[in-house]
Design an enzyme around this catalytic site. Structure first.
Site, short mmCIF file in Angstrom:
data_model
loop_
_atom_site.label_atom_id
_atom_site.label_comp_id
_atom_site.label_asym_id
_atom_site.label_seq_id
_atom_site.Cartn_x
_atom_site.Cartn_y
_atom_site.Cartn_z
N ASP A 144 0.81 -1.23 0.00
CA ASP A 144 0.00 0.00 0.00
C ASP A 144 0.84 1.27 0.00
O ASP A 144 0.42 2.32 0.50
CB ASP A 144 -0.96 0.04 1.21
CG ASP A 144 -1.90 -1.15 1.22
OD1 ASP A 144 -2.24 -1.63 0.13
OD2 ASP A 144 -2.29 -1.59 2.32
N GLY B 179 1.62 3.07 -2.46
CA GLY B 179 1.26 3.99 -3.55
C GLY B 179 1.90 3.53 -4.86
O GLY B 179 2.16 4.32 -5.76
N LYS B 180 2.10 2.20 -4.96
CA LYS B 180 2.73 1.63 -6.17
C LYS B 180 1.92 1.93 -7.42
O LYS B 180 2.48 2.22 -8.47
CB LYS B 180 2.86 0.10 -6.03
CG LYS B 180 3.74 -0.35 -4.89
CD LYS B 180 3.71 -1.85 -4.74
CE LYS B 180 2.40 -2.43 -4.30
NZ LYS B 180 1.98 -2.06 -2.94
N GLY C 93 -4.70 -4.22 -3.66
CA GLY C 93 -5.69 -3.15 -3.85
C GLY C 93 -4.90 -1.93 -4.30
O GLY C 93 -4.17 -1.34 -3.51
N HIS C 94 -4.98 -1.63 -5.58
CA HIS C 94 -4.13 -0.59 -6.19
C HIS C 94 -4.99 0.58 -6.66
O HIS C 94 -5.88 0.40 -7.49
CB HIS C 94 -3.34 -1.18 -7.37
CG HIS C 94 -2.33 -2.20 -6.94
ND1 HIS C 94 -1.60 -2.94 -7.83
CD2 HIS C 94 -1.90 -2.57 -5.71
CE1 HIS C 94 -0.77 -3.73 -7.17
NE2 HIS C 94 -0.94 -3.53 -5.87
N ARG D 50 2.42 -28.93 -6.74
CA ARG D 50 2.14 -29.41 -8.10
C ARG D 50 0.73 -29.99 -8.23
O ARG D 50 0.48 -30.95 -8.92
CB ARG D 50 3.22 -30.40 -8.56
CG ARG D 50 4.49 -29.64 -8.85
CD ARG D 50 5.76 -30.27 -8.43
NE ARG D 50 5.80 -30.81 -7.09
CZ ARG D 50 6.71 -31.68 -6.69
NH1 ARG D 50 7.61 -32.11 -7.54
NH2 ARG D 50 6.72 -32.11 -5.46
N GLN E 190 1.85 -5.98 -3.19
CA GLN E 190 2.34 -6.13 -1.79
C GLN E 190 3.66 -5.37 -1.62
O GLN E 190 3.86 -4.37 -2.29
CB GLN E 190 2.48 -7.62 -1.43
CG GLN E 190 1.17 -8.36 -1.26
CD GLN E 190 0.52 -8.78 -2.57
OE1 GLN E 190 1.14 -9.41 -3.38
NE2 GLN E 190 -0.73 -8.44 -2.78
N THR F 77 -9.82 -5.00 1.77
CA THR F 77 -10.60 -5.55 2.89
C THR F 77 -11.31 -4.49 3.73
O THR F 77 -12.10 -4.83 4.59
CB THR F 77 -9.68 -6.37 3.83
OG1 THR F 77 -8.62 -5.50 4.27
CG2 THR F 77 -9.08 -7.56 3.13
N GLY F 78 -10.98 -3.21 3.50
CA GLY F 78 -11.61 -2.14 4.29
C GLY F 78 -11.10 -2.08 5.72
O GLY F 78 -11.69 -1.39 6.56
P1 GDP Z 1 -0.71 0.46 -3.56
O1 GDP Z 1 -1.36 -0.81 -3.13
O2 GDP Z 1 0.74 0.48 -3.24
O3 GDP Z 1 -0.95 0.78 -5.01
O4 GDP Z 1 -1.37 1.63 -2.69
P2 GDP Z 1 -2.94 1.76 -2.29
O5 GDP Z 1 -3.72 2.19 -3.47
O6 GDP Z 1 -3.39 0.55 -1.56
O7 GDP Z 1 -2.85 2.91 -1.18
C1 GDP Z 1 -2.33 4.15 -1.44
C2 GDP Z 1 -3.42 5.19 -1.14
O8 GDP Z 1 -2.82 6.45 -1.01
C3 GDP Z 1 -4.43 5.35 -2.26
O9 GDP Z 1 -5.66 5.71 -1.69
C4 GDP Z 1 -3.87 6.47 -3.10
O10 GDP Z 1 -4.86 7.17 -3.85
C5 GDP Z 1 -3.29 7.36 -2.02
N1 GDP Z 1 -2.12 8.13 -2.40
C6 GDP Z 1 -1.09 7.80 -3.23
N2 GDP Z 1 -0.15 8.76 -3.20
C7 GDP Z 1 -0.59 9.71 -2.35
C8 GDP Z 1 -0.02 10.94 -1.86
O11 GDP Z 1 1.08 11.34 -2.21
N3 GDP Z 1 -0.77 11.65 -0.95
C9 GDP Z 1 -1.96 11.22 -0.52
N4 GDP Z 1 -2.61 11.97 0.38
N5 GDP Z 1 -2.53 10.07 -0.95
C10 GDP Z 1 -1.83 9.33 -1.83
P1 IMO Z 2 -1.02 -4.12 -2.23
O1 IMO Z 2 -0.60 -4.71 -3.56
C1 IMO Z 2 -1.03 -4.52 2.10
C2 IMO Z 2 -1.13 -8.61 3.70
C3 IMO Z 2 -2.35 -9.09 4.45
C4 IMO Z 2 -1.71 -10.05 5.42
C5 IMO Z 2 -0.62 -10.71 4.58
C6 IMO Z 2 -0.99 -12.03 3.96
O2 IMO Z 2 -2.28 -3.34 -2.29
O3 IMO Z 2 0.12 -3.42 -1.60
P2 IMO Z 2 -2.58 -12.71 1.91
O4 IMO Z 2 -4.02 -12.45 1.67
O5 IMO Z 2 -1.67 -12.17 0.86
O6 IMO Z 2 -2.29 -14.15 2.21
O7 IMO Z 2 -2.25 -11.91 3.30
O8 IMO Z 2 -0.32 -9.77 3.56
N1 IMO Z 2 -1.38 -8.09 2.32
C7 IMO Z 2 -1.31 -6.80 1.99
N2 IMO Z 2 -1.07 -5.71 2.75
N3 IMO Z 2 -1.19 -4.39 0.77
C8 IMO Z 2 -1.39 -5.48 -0.02
O9 IMO Z 2 -1.41 -5.42 -1.35
C9 IMO Z 2 -1.49 -6.75 0.61
N4 IMO Z 2 -1.72 -8.00 0.15
C10 IMO Z 2 -1.63 -8.81 1.21
O10 IMO Z 2 -2.99 -8.02 5.10
O11 IMO Z 2 -1.09 -9.35 6.45
MG MG Z 3 -2.86 -1.46 -1.82
#
Ligand code: GDP
Ligand code: IMO
Ligand code: MG
Length: 443
Positions: free
Chosen positions: A13, A15-16, A40-41, A141, A222, A299-300
């Site tokens: 999470d 911000g990839k 969740g991207h 496998r 991740q 997952t919220g």
């Molecule tokens: P990812 O899984 O690495 O792609 O990241 P997520 O989408 O799960 O979480 C990143 C969250 O931060 C998202 O809601 C983005 O819209 C938000 N976000 C990304 N960059 C920034 C930033 O520079 N500032 C703020 N306030 N939000 C950001």
């Molecule tokens: P993105 O791509 C943050 C965490 C889960 C748990 C562990 C194992 O959005 O960064 P799993 O369901 O993969 O077996 O869970 O990994 N986890 C994440 N945490 N961002 C994610 O994806 C994640 N995907 C899995 O919360 O701790």
């Molecule tokens: Mg994410």
């Protein structure tokens, strides 16, 4: 021409997707190389917010998007996501799925939840998207691959062997209802019919693109500390999010990779269980969570929050061979009077201080952070467009992180939108990092 890996440098999470989307503008092909619907991207672009789970973020720019062989794909989740995106006007004509990617089956979803329940106090806090059980079957496998959904006889014979053994587990170990082979066969052959047009040899496709000198972007899911081998095991996911995983997961050789960009928040978050040395279980942690809207996309769940951890950052630089950092969510720190950065760990039992991780194993739990405290900038950064627009203290914060990690910060993100971005130096064509301090890490 440049082939670039975008990798999460923390616990996911980071911000990839925002960074991938930014770089996708000049890419030709975007490849997801591991993970599944646990990701969740978020991409905020064209006045819309897109939340991807399986589909590469490059789809917003309508680039060739590949779900690579290292992924695990739940066809039900994939089609739901795809239908939602098509409804919103995105184009699926350049979407490709590896024939050898593994398929998350209904028993994987049920077993993920059942295993978590059984772990009780030792639960991992998985996303319950069937990730662990799908990868476990792959390693044993006993997996179903995308190509199997296109062949009735193959799928039937595999399911006739697999489903009864899963039913023994469901029934005897977990006291859950059995599953019907025929019903699964029928449902998954239907998915196969819909997915057929996307399924191909994606490794060959990437190889061809490389030959044509196209730009390939590898989108990690991740993060490094969730890596099966290099993360905080057992509190990890079941794949290899780190940069090395990109080659295996996409089916390319390491010699084609030009750059590795690590994405890191300006602080740290984690969802699920597991060690987190700089976690703030107090009002400051709540403040980071509220200001950063730190709620899991898949997952919220509320994300655990804490200060930037340079020890983990240095570990990520080492594991991934990072060339530079994209530092996100700097704006979330705009209002803090003081900001802390963990520069070292102190072993709370022996009192020994470590600059680099002594071990990611059991001793990791003994590590307590040693902080350097810096002054906050107390000014909004969201509208900053260049480094000189950033407040002095914010620039000093970036310098501190660069100095601690020994990598340049090439991109600073100051808000979720594309234009909330400061490009410090070209992350792809800028100077490559030279190994120096990293080479003297604890051994
Ligand atoms: P990812 O899984 O690495 O792609 O990241 P997520 O989408 O799960 O979480 C990143 C969250 O931060 C998202 O809601 C983005 O819209 C938000 N976000 C990304 N960059 C920034 C930033 O520079 N500032 C703020 N306030 N939000 C950001
Ligand atoms: P993105 O791509 C943050 C965490 C889960 C748990 C562990 C194992 O959005 O960064 P799993 O369901 O993969 O077996 O869970 O990994 N986890 C994440 N945490 N961002 C994610 O994806 C994640 N995907 C899995 O919360 O701790
Ligand atoms: Mg994410």
């Amino acid at each position: 021409m440049a082939n670039v890996i975008v990798v999460g440098a923390q616990f996911g999470d980071e911000g990839k997707a925002k960074v991938t989307d930014l770089l996708a503008k000049n890419a030709d092909v975007v490849v997801r190389y591991q993970g599944g619907a646990n990701a969740g991207h978020t991409v905020v672009a064209n006045g819309e917010t897109y939340k991807f789970h399986l589909i590469p973020s490059g789809i917003v720019y309508n680039k060739t998007c590949i779900l690579g062989p290292g992924m695990v794909i739940d066809p039900r989740a994939f089609l739901e996501e795809l239908d939602g995106l098509i409804k919103r006007g995105l184009d699926d004509s350049s979407l490709k799925i590896s024939a050898t990617a593994h398929v998350t089956m209904p028993y994987h979803l049920t077993l993920d939840a059942a295993e978590e329940d059984k772990r009780g106090g030792n639960k991992i806090g998985t996303t319950k998207r069937g990730i662990g059980p799908t990868y476990a079957d792959k390693c044993a496998r006993s997996g179903i691959r995308m190509e199997d959904l296109l062949d009735k006889e193959v799928l039937k014979s595999k399911l006739e062997y697999l489903v009864p053994s899963k039913n023994v587990l469901l029934d005897r170990l977990y006291n859950l209802e059995s599953m019907e082979t025929e019903q699964i066969l029928k449902e998954y052959l239907e998915y196969g019919k819909r997915l057929k047009k996307y399924v191909c040899d994606t490794s060959a496709l990437i190889f061809e693109a490389v030959g044509q000198k196209k730009n390939i972007l590898f989108e990690g899911a991740q993060g490094t500390l969730l890596d099966l081998d290099h993360g905080t095991y057992p509190y990890v996911t079941s794949s290899s999010p780190s940069a090395g995983g990109a080659c295996v997961g996409a089916g390319v050789g390491p010699t084609i990779i030009d750059r590795v960009i690590g994405v890191s928040k300006a602080y740290v978050t984690r969802v699920g269980e597991g060690p987190f040395p700089t976690e703030l279980i107090d009002k400051e942690g709540d403040r980071l969570r509220e200001t950063g809207a730190e709620i899991g996309v898949t997952t919220g769940r509320p994300r655990r929050c804490g200060w930037f951890d340079a020890v983990l950052g240095r570990y990520s630089v080492r594991i991934n061979g990072l060339d530079c950092l994209a530092l996100t969510k700097l704006d979330v720190l705009d209002d803090f009077d003081e900001i802390k950065v963990c520069t070292e760990y102190k072993d709370c039992i022996t009192g020994v201080v470590y600059k680099d991780l002594p071990s990611i194993g059991s001793r990791f739990n003994q590590m307590t952070p040693v902080y350097k405290t810096v002054k906050g900038w107390k000014k909004p950064t969201t509208d900053c467009k260049s480094v000189k627009d950033l407040p002095k203290e914010a620039r000093e914060y970036l310098e501190l992180i660069e100095e601690q990690l020994d990598v340049p910060v090439a991109i600073v993100s100051v808000g979720p939108k594309r234009d909330n971005t400061v490009v410090v130096e070209d992350p792809i064509h800028g100077p490559k990092r030279v190994l120096s301090k990293q080479a003297t890490a604890n051994v």
